[in-house]
Design an enzyme around this catalytic site. Structure first.
Site, PDB file in Angstrom:
ATOM      1  N   SER A 278       0.651  -1.185  -0.164  1.00 24.12           N
ATOM      2  CA  SER A 278      -0.060   0.189  -0.234  1.00 24.12           C
ATOM      3  C   SER A 278       0.703   0.977   0.101  1.00 24.12           C
ATOM      4  CB  SER A 278      -0.185   0.121   1.604  1.00 24.12           C
ATOM      5  OG  SER A 278      -1.458   0.911   1.060  1.00 24.12           O
TER       6      SER A 278
ATOM      7  N   LYS B  21      -4.020  -6.903   4.282  1.00 23.12           N
ATOM      8  CA  LYS B  21      -4.189  -5.526   2.891  1.00 23.12           C
ATOM      9  C   LYS B  21      -5.935  -5.735   2.650  1.00 23.12           C
ATOM     10  CE  LYS B  21      -2.808  -2.896   0.238  1.00 23.12           C
ATOM     11  NZ  LYS B  21      -4.197  -2.513  -1.809  1.00 23.12           N
TER      12      LYS B  21
ATOM     13  N   HIS C 243      -7.065  -3.849   5.309  1.00 20.53           N
ATOM     14  CA  HIS C 243      -6.917  -2.245   5.390  1.00 20.53           C
ATOM     15  C   HIS C 243      -7.377  -1.109   4.066  1.00 20.53           C
ATOM     16  CE1 HIS C 243      -4.445   0.797   2.630  1.00 20.53           C
ATOM     17  NE2 HIS C 243      -3.455   0.899   3.662  1.00 20.53           N
ATOM     18  N   ASN C 244      -7.882  -2.211   3.271  1.00 11.61           N
ATOM     19  CA  ASN C 244      -8.302  -1.130   1.987  1.00 11.61           C
ATOM     20  C   ASN C 244     -10.198  -1.381   2.477  1.00 11.61           C
ATOM     21  OD1 ASN C 244      -6.130  -1.948   0.181  1.00 11.61           O
ATOM     22  ND2 ASN C 244      -7.194  -2.692  -1.674  1.00 11.61           N
TER      23      ASN C 244
ATOM     24  N   GLU D  22      -9.541   2.151   4.020  1.00 12.20           N
ATOM     25  CA  GLU D  22      -9.220   2.285   3.369  1.00 12.20           C
ATOM     26  C   GLU D  22     -10.914   3.433   3.152  1.00 12.20           C
ATOM     27  OE1 GLU D  22      -7.679   3.293  -1.199  1.00 12.20           O
ATOM     28  OE2 GLU D  22      -6.061   1.897   0.600  1.00 12.20           O
TER      29      GLU D  22
END
Length: 479
Positions: A129, A185, A188-189, A192
């Site tokens: 990222s 990940k 994380h997204n 986000e």
């Protein structure tokens, strides 16, 4: 003659920037791209004078590398990753390490690990990222796979990763077994998505209820970025919100951008995984829903002509207080979004007999590696790291003493803002979902007892009694 230390396949912007980052940090690189012209351009232009070699074929590329070979694949997720692995396999040897650095679904990574087990080839799924700038100068890196093989990757990854500003620690850690890296990940997204929607809702309120123009909005976000809201997303919001339109510099470009939001699927994957793991993530779900509603542009334009409701009206009274309230509401909602993300990671980390994926993650390390380099980097990730280091089995971030106090001092403003949005007909899906999550989580008793009675009535699904826990009973409700 020693070979190149690291190989990169795929020379689009992320691949070539990571390759340059690796070489700049002292590791000679070999590169390969299906279109050789891109390899030539990289070697002769971008990496001219650097310790980089290009190959025309996969076999030539593999032969350029020292053993155990460390190969990073940076191609489009899905079939292209499988195709590259199939091309590599005939030329690799046991102990060689293949890393998928794209946005692959974690279950695909788990499948690839199993498919390569008999060959001795080690497969890693690695979330990266930070966008193209991060790839070049230091991203947040989330690798998952065979732990022993990670030790061969660690010297490179720690060198190229972003460094946390508070202590200089590299923003990379071993995330766990199998598909753990890509799962981290993905979460994380999801966070986000929630962050971006919350900021967009704050912008909507400040502009359409607060009456602020874009120059004033830039000032507000600039001030917020000096507070506990300091983050990459707040920083870039301040930069884009009053950026002049190249076609008409008197108009902010952001106001000329069509309000239809794209997405590549990682947010949806997060929601699906949360459903499978029975973890509520309403802020992230609201953010995905908001993007889907934005795609109904033509329907919304027609609906705006026939559906009634209040229109936004300039807020009366103290404008400074209103701006402060929106800031507090944004902060509280962001805490809920991160709390949901950490809860999802904790659920995935459980053993398989308890419904998880048995990833063997070290949970406190995960927010730590998001402190720099990545899209969700924010100053309060230091506090999240502290909370989970102090209590690795923390059930929910909301119950940490410091975060509990942070919300307690701001929740009146949060409630005022959500109420004001409703009164003005301004949809606040992520603000509202976050507040509902908080209110539901803090209540010892919810109205689920009625739902259980209904389920038992029409489907004999049974229920538990308060005075006899663990005993499931059924009632003949109809006379």
């Amino acid at each position: 003659m020693a070979g190149q230390a690291f190989g990169v396949i795929g020379l689009e912007v992320m691949g070539r920037n990571l390759a340059l980052n690796i070489e700049r940090n002292g590791f000679p690189i070999a590169v390969y791209n299906r279109t050789y012209a891109k390899t030539e351009h990289f070697i002769n232009e971008l990496a001219k004078g650097k310790n980089a070699k290009g190959a025309k074929t996969v076999q030539e590329f593999v032969n350029l590398l020292e053993r155990p070979r460390r190969i990073l694949i940076m191609v489009k997720a899905g079939g292209p990753v499988d195709a590259v692995i199939a091309e590599l396999k005939p030329f690799l040897q046991p102990g060689d390490i293949v890393i998928d650095g794209g946005n692959s679904l974690f279950t695909d990574t788990e499948r690839r690990v199993k498919e390569l087990q008999g060959t001795g080839i080690k497969f890693f799924g690695m979330g990266v990222s930070g966008g193209e700038e991060g790839a070049l100068w230091g991203p947040s890196i989330m690798p998952g796979g065979d732990y022993e093989s990670y030790q061969h990757l660690r010297p490179v990854l720690e060198k190229i990763a972003a460094k946390a500003p508070s202590d200089g620690v590299p923003c990379v850690t071993y995330c766990g077994d199998g598909g753990a890296g890509h799962f981290v990940k993905m979460v994380h997204n999801g966070i986000e998505y929630g962050d971006m929607q919350l900021i967009a809702e704050a912008y909507d309120l400040l502009k359409n209820v607060g009456g602020l123009n874009n120059a004033q909005l830039a000032d507000v976000f600039g001030e917020w970025n000096k507070t506990e809201l300091q983050s990459f997303l707040i920083e870039i919001t301040q930069k884009v919100i009053n950026f002049p339109d190249p076609k008409n510099p008197k108009v902010p470009l952001v106001e000329q951008i069509r309000d239809v939001v794209g997405m590549k699927g990682t947010g949806t994957w997060t929601i699906k995984s949360a459903l499978d793991l029975i973890v509520p993530v309403p802020t992230m779900a609201a953010a995905v829903d908001a993007r889907e509603i934005s795609m109904l542009k033509s329907e919304r334009e027609e609906a705006s002509k026939i559906l009634g409701g209040p229109s936004p009206k300039p807020v009366g009274g103290d404008l400074k207080q209103f701006i402060s309230d929106v800031k507090d509401a944004l902060y509280c909602s962001k805490i809920c979004s991160y709390a949901q993300g950490m809860a999802l990671l904790a659920a995935a980390n459980k053993t398989k007999d308890k419904g998880g994926f048995d990833f063997h993650m070290t949970l406190p390390d995960l927010p730590m590696i998001w402190r720099a380099g990545c899209i969700i980097r924010a100053v309060f990730l230091e506090e999240i790291t502290r909370a989970f280091r102090g209590n690795p089995t923390l059930a929910n971030l909301l119950t940490d003493a410091k975060f509990r106090d942070m919300i307690a001092s701001r929740q009146d403003a949060w409630r005022r803002v959500v109420s004001l949005g409703i009164a003005n007909g301004v949809g606040l899906p992520a603000f509202s979902a976050s507040l509902a999550y908080y209110d539901s989580y803090r209540r010892a008793r919810l109205p689920g007892n009625l739902i259980q009675a209904q389920r038992d009535f029409f489907g004999a699904h049974t229920y538990e009694r308060n005075d006899a826990p663990g005993t499931f009973v059924h009632t003949e409700w109809a006379e």
